[in-house]
Structures are given as structure tokens and as C-alpha cells.
Scaffold this motif. Structure first.
Motif, PDB file in Angstrom:
ATOM      1  N   UNK A  47       0.863  -1.182   0.049  1.00 30.28           N
ATOM      2  CA  UNK A  47       0.040   0.138   0.122  1.00 30.28           C
ATOM      3  C   UNK A  47       0.859   1.386  -0.129  1.00 30.28           C
ATOM      4  N   UNK A  48       0.408   2.230  -0.418  1.00 36.97           N
ATOM      5  CA  UNK A  48       1.102   3.456  -0.567  1.00 36.97           C
ATOM      6  C   UNK A  48       1.033   4.321   0.669  1.00 36.97           C
ATOM      7  N   UNK A  49       0.037   4.021   1.447  1.00 36.61           N
ATOM      8  CA  UNK A  49      -0.352   4.606   2.759  1.00 36.61           C
ATOM      9  C   UNK A  49       0.284   4.016   4.010  1.00 36.61           C
ATOM     10  N   UNK A  50       0.712   4.622   4.849  1.00 35.16           N
ATOM     11  CA  UNK A  50       1.234   3.943   6.368  1.00 35.16           C
ATOM     12  C   UNK A  50       0.436   2.958   6.841  1.00 35.16           C
ATOM     13  N   UNK A  51       1.077   2.064   7.070  1.00 31.67           N
ATOM     14  CA  UNK A  51       0.617   0.833   7.839  1.00 31.67           C
ATOM     15  C   UNK A  51       1.385   0.449   9.132  1.00 31.67           C
ATOM     16  N   UNK A  52       0.620   0.473  10.377  1.00 30.65           N
ATOM     17  CA  UNK A  52       1.224   0.030  11.335  1.00 30.65           C
ATOM     18  C   UNK A  52       0.994  -1.363  11.735  1.00 30.65           C
ATOM     19  N   UNK A  53       1.868  -2.276  11.749  1.00 33.78           N
ATOM     20  CA  UNK A  53       1.834  -3.864  12.039  1.00 33.78           C
ATOM     21  C   UNK A  53       1.830  -3.929  13.569  1.00 33.78           C
ATOM     22  N   UNK A  54       0.997  -4.743  14.111  1.00 39.43           N
ATOM     23  CA  UNK A  54       1.338  -5.224  15.438  1.00 39.43           C
ATOM     24  C   UNK A  54       1.114  -6.712  15.761  1.00 39.43           C
ATOM     25  N   UNK A  55       1.638  -7.426  16.620  1.00 46.12           N
ATOM     26  CA  UNK A  55       1.223  -8.991  16.806  1.00 46.12           C
ATOM     27  C   UNK A  55       1.500  -9.322  18.195  1.00 46.12           C
ATOM     28  N   UNK A  56       0.952 -10.375  18.476  1.00 48.60           N
ATOM     29  CA  UNK A  56       1.063 -10.819  19.901  1.00 48.60           C
ATOM     30  C   UNK A  56       2.470 -11.643  19.961  1.00 48.60           C
ATOM     31  N   UNK A  57       3.020 -11.734  21.105  1.00 45.61           N
ATOM     32  CA  UNK A  57       3.975 -12.554  21.206  1.00 45.61           C
ATOM     33  C   UNK A  57       3.851 -14.078  20.661  1.00 45.61           C
ATOM     34  N   UNK A  58       4.990 -14.633  20.153  1.00 45.23           N
ATOM     35  CA  UNK A  58       4.794 -15.850  19.505  1.00 45.23           C
ATOM     36  C   UNK A  58       4.053 -16.883  20.190  1.00 45.23           C
ATOM     37  N   UNK A  59       4.335 -16.884  21.334  1.00 46.38           N
ATOM     38  CA  UNK A  59       3.650 -18.305  22.182  1.00 46.38           C
ATOM     39  C   UNK A  59       2.209 -17.972  22.231  1.00 46.38           C
ATOM     40  N   UNK A  60       1.692 -16.683  22.637  1.00 47.28           N
ATOM     41  CA  UNK A  60       0.501 -16.350  22.834  1.00 47.28           C
ATOM     42  C   UNK A  60      -0.470 -16.498  21.500  1.00 47.28           C
ATOM     43  N   UNK A  61       0.541 -16.158  20.178  1.00 52.14           N
ATOM     44  CA  UNK A  61      -0.109 -16.157  19.010  1.00 52.14           C
ATOM     45  C   UNK A  61      -0.751 -17.686  18.590  1.00 52.14           C
ATOM     46  N   UNK A  62       0.186 -18.562  18.571  1.00 50.40           N
ATOM     47  CA  UNK A  62       0.142 -19.969  18.414  1.00 50.40           C
ATOM     48  C   UNK A  62      -1.177 -20.634  19.236  1.00 50.40           C
TER      49      UNK A  62
END
Length: 522
Positions: free
Chosen positions: A71-86
Motif C-alpha cells: 500500500x502507498x499509505x502508512x501501515x502499522x503492524x502489530x502482533x501478539x508474542x509468538x507463544x500467545x499467537x500460537x
């Protein structure tokens, strides 16, 4: 003279565009692929119209291959800690399977929203992200109203927000007038044309669904208590009514006519884009079937991952009975090795759905009934056979059937023979094609495109400061005033008081006359 006035109007319009400063807009997308696709399109449209757009994106959102653009606009990615995400991924996978096969749908939805609330707590705890968003000082937030966490983010930022509703309007309480005599309650399976027993069912389901919706919202109570101080804790149901505008991903080409407020704008067909030529290999496949044409099959990314071998086998067998070619979005890695693909069927991990729906040789669209897919089918006047699995899909297909655009088949009753007969009926009965084309005309004959309506209304509230002039006063009234209970009680009391007074007066008159008669007789 007329040309002179036209030039002046154009000049004023261009001047207004120059004077309108680009706004800073935050869009939020933390739910699944279909939600991401819509919010991505909204972000693209607003950015393309000159606004500075920033999108907050949950990094684990699974994106279809064709959406991996930069995308040409700004994207802020965020995620859970890996163990929590699994752990979350595992829970969500099990809950999706439970939901798809219709086991305890409401309880499953409650558990899904409980997971969402847990993720929301993590996001609101991210000081780096929340401080960044606060410092950006956005003019407005545009959010997915089914993502309740985004409402809490907007509240934390203290910014006005515009709500984009991606599903059928009946699922969420937008504060709209909803006469139960002709506005079906979500999950009722009813149309706007109800007989007596239909109205009884709708009336009873209103209370049932209101309690269910309240339970889903309550899953965020712990998150609100954790991240908002006492005395300033918002109520989610009240936050929904604070939206400056409501954009709804539908229109009356599919939905039933119903009352709306001025701040409710239908933008069905927002994903429509210029049609591109399809790849040569697909064109060669389609050409093999001549005038018979082809059938497009796409059941959505979530359903595709969880289809059972039995369902795939029955569908494949049914497609083998058709004279048309069949293009089917189905991952080759998920196809059962011991099931031989019908000779007229071609499966692919991904297909250019919009371009194929616009192809002159298409005869039928087999879909899960997701609103994005139905909107695309309506946009190109294609008849539909729906296999709804969960969420709003059954309700969407009720509308498809009511509009005579297609028919619905329950997944539990899907057998090769009946499925093949149903598809042949919809293809050969020209009334379905006529109804689909009628819905297409309703969609396309509107004076503004969905994108123009979206940008125009956003610009309107930016220029006017807010949309207070569009929101009815009813949102500020207590419930007893909304339903005129205080007036009814007053009138009831006045009537009863008047009757009591009349009885007393008549009694007194009767006693007086009786006494006067006795005096006269003596």
C-alpha cells in the motif's frame, strides 16, 4: 451565458477542493480476510482522494495472495508474542470448525469474541502503539464496527469515528427504527413479507437476539475495566451510537427496504474495480465448453480450509453432471488424494473472481454467501447458488432467495444429485438471470458510485466539524422517553383520574338526587 455559469460552478468546485486540506485518517483492521479486504479498499479510496491514511493492522491477518500489494499509505503492524499467537491460532481454528458445522453457533461466537477481547487487552497494553496513535492527532478514525476493540481504541484516543459495517444491518444495533412487522431480526430467516406467525416469531426472536448480542458485548467488560479508569468506563452498546456516520456494505439491490437515519449511508459494491482480461489458461479452459459456458465456485478462505472430504466429494460429483465447465477456488494441497477430479472441473488456489464474474460466458456463481461475494455477483448480474455455513451467510442467502436471484442449499443436506439439479434449475430458468440483471441495474443506476459516496460523506463531516446535524436526538434520550412511556403513563393516569372524578361526581349527583327525592316524598 449557460456556458459561463457552468465554468463558474466548475471553478468554485475546484477552489473548494484546493481549500479542503488533507485530513489525517486512521483505519483499523484486526479481523479476518474478508474484513481486511473491505477496510483495505476503504483505506485505498480515502488515500486516493488526497487524505493522509494510516492503517492499524493485526500482523497475523491471513491475506489472500492477490492482496499482497504494497500500500502507498502508512501501515502499522502489530502482533501478539509468538507463544500467545500460537495458542490463539489453535483456539480460533477449533472454534471456526465448530462454527462451520453448526454446533452451538451462539456459544461459539461468544467464545470467539472472548478471544478477540483477550487480544484487545494486549493491544491496549502496547504503550508504544497507543502513544504513537495519540501523538499523530488524527482528525477521524474509520473502523470496522464488528471489531469492538476498534471502538475502545477510538475512545482511548478521544477522536470522532466513522463506523463501517461489513455485514447485514440487522446484526448490529445502529439505533435505527426497526418495526418488527416488516424488518426481520437477525437469525430469524424471515423476509420483509411476514404472515401472522412470521411476525410472532420475529417479535419473540427480537428479545432472544437482544440478549445474545448483549452477551457478546459483555465479553469486553474485563478489558474495559482493565484499561479505563473508574468513572470513565464506556459501555460498548453506547459507543456504537456515537459514530458520526455509518457506512453499510450493502444496498437495496440485495437488502430489504427499511427506515434509515441521515447518518446511515449504503455503499454496497465498494469492492468493484475495472475488469481485467483473464489469464490465457483460464480463457482456454472456458472456450472448451462453447455456448454452455462455465460455473464459478468460491466458498471463501475460511470455509475452503475446513471443508470435509465428504463435502468435496459430493460437490465434485455434482459438478461432473453439468455440461458447463467449472472453475473452483480450492487449494490443491487440501484436495483428497483418493477423489478423482471431474473432467469438466479445474481447481486453483486462487481465481480472479471479479474478472470471471464479468465474463460473458459465466452462467452461475456457487458461493458461501459472504456479503463481499454476493455484492460482486450482483454487480455483474450473475445468478447464485449459495451454500451458507455460518455467521451472516444464511441471512444473506435469505435475501438472495427473496430477490429471486438464486437459491440456497444447507450444507447438511448437500448431496450430489440434488445439488446438480439445483444448479441446472438456476442456470436454465431465465427468471433467475432476469432478477440478477434487475439487481445489477438497481446497483449501477445510482447517481454516485459507492466510492464517491464514501469520500463525499467523509469530506462532509470533516468540513462541518462533525455529523451532529445528521444524528437524531433519540440517541440522547433515555429509553422511557424514546418509547413515549412517560407520555403514555401520564395520559393513562389522566384518563383514569378523569374517570375516577366522573364516577365520584356522578355518585355525588346520584346521592343528591336520591336525597332530594326522599325530602320531596316526606
Amino acid at each position: 451565458m449557460r456556458a459561463h455559469w457552468s465554468w463558474l460552478l466548475v471553478s468554485f468546485f475546484l477552489l473548494e477542493l484546493l481549500l479542503l486540506e488533507a485530513a489525517k485518517i486512521l483505519t483499523i483492521s484486526t479481523l479476518g480476510a474478508s474484513h481486511y479486504i473491505v477496510m483495505s479498499r476503504v483505506s485505498q479510496i480515502l488515500h486516493g482522494s488526497g487524505h493522509n491514511v494510516t492503517k492499524l493492522l493485526h500482523e497475523t491477518v491471513r491475506l489472500p495472495d492477490f492482496r499482497k500489494e504494497k500500500p502507498s499509505y502508512q501501515v502499522i503492524n502489530w502482533h501478539l508474542p509468538e507463544d500467545q499467537q500460537k495458542k490463539l491460532d489453535k483456539r480460533q481454528r477449533l472454534l471456526r470448525e465448530e462454527l462451520i458445522y453448526g454446533r452451538f453457533e451462539h456459544h461459539t461466537l461468544v467464545k470467539i469474541y472472548r478471544n478477540f477481547a483477550s487480544v484487545c487487552s494486549h493491544l491496549l497494553s502496547r504503550k508504544d502503539i497507543m502513544e504513537f496513535l495519540q501523538n499523530e492527532n488524527f482528525d477521524v478514525v474509520l473502523l470496522d464496527s464488528l471489531d469492538f476493540c476498534s471502538l475502545l481504541i477510538a475512545e482511548k484516543l478521544g477522536k470522532p469515528f466513522v463506523s463501517f459495517y461489513p455485514g447485514q444491518i440487522s446484526f448490529m444495533d445502529l439505533g435505527l427504527p426497526s418495526p418488527l412487522s416488516y424488518v426481520p431480526v437477525y437469525g430469524s430467516g424471515l423476509t420483509d413479507q411476514m404472515d401472522f406467525w412470521g411476525r410472532v416469531k420475529n417479535f419473540l426472536m427480537f428479545f432472544d437476539f437482544s440478549m445474545k448480542r448483549k452477551e457478546m458485548l459483555s465479553q469486553y467488560d474485563g478489558t474495559i475495566q482493565e484499561h479505563f479508569s473508574e468513572g470513565s468506563r464506556p459501555v460498548l452498546s453506547d459507543l456504537l451510537l456515537k459514530a458520526e456516520l455509518w457506512f453499510v456494505n450493502s444496498d437495496f439491490a440485495l437488502d430489504f427496504a427499511r427506515p434509515l437515519f441521515p447518518n446511515t449511508v449504503f455503499v454496497g459494491g465498494l469492492l468493484d474495480k475495472p475488469v481485467q482480461p483473464i489469464p490465457h489458461d483460464l480463457e482456454n479452459f472456458i472456450s472448451q465448453f462453447g455456448d454452455s459456458g462455465f460455473v464459478l465456485v468460491a466458498l471463501g478462505s475460511i470455509v475452503t480450509m475446513h471443508q470435509t472430504k465428504e463435502v468435496l466429494k459430493e460437490m465434485n460429483s455434482a459438478f461432473g453432471h453439468l455440461p458447463q465447465g467449472v472453475l473452483w477456488t480450492c487449494k490443491d494441497s487440501l484436495w483428497p488424494k483418493d477423489v478423482r477430479l471431474a473432467p469438466n472441473v479445474k481447481i486453483m488456489d486462487w481465481l480472479p473472481q471479479t474478472d470471471l464474474l464479468a465474463h460473458p460466458s459465466i452462467r452461475l456463481f456457487v458461493t458461501h454467501g459472504g456479503l463481499n461475494s454476493l455484492n460482486e455477483a450482483i454487480q455483474h448480474g450473475v445468478p447464485i447458488v449459495g451454500i451458507p455455513f455460518f455467521a451472516d451467510q444464511p441471512e444473506n442467502m435469505v435475501r438472495v432467495e427473496a430477490k429471486k436471484i438464486g437459491v440456497s442449499i444447507q450444507i447438511q443436506k448437500l448431496k450430489a444429485e440434488t445439488f446438480a439439479l439445483t444448479m441446472k434449475e438456476v442456470i436454465e430458468d431465465k427468471r433467475y438471470k432476469s432478477a440478477a440483471m434487475a439487481s445489477k441495474i438497481i446497483r449501477q443506476s445510482q447517481p454516485l458510485t459507492p466510492a464517491q459516496r464514501l469520500v463525499g460523506w467523509i469530506d462532509h463531516i470533516l468540513q462541518t466539524g462533525d455529523a451532529a446535524h445528521l444524528r437524531p436526538y433519540v440517541f440522547q434520550q433515555p429509553w422511557h422517553e424514546q418509547y413515549m412511556l412517560d407520555v403514555l403513563l401520564f395520559l393513562l393516569g389522566l384518563t383514569l383520574g378523569t374517570l375516577w372524578l366522573c364516577v365520584k361526581v356522578l355518585g355525588a349527583v346520584a346521592r343528591y338526587l336520591s336525597g332530594a327525592r326522599k325530602v320531596k316524598q316526606t
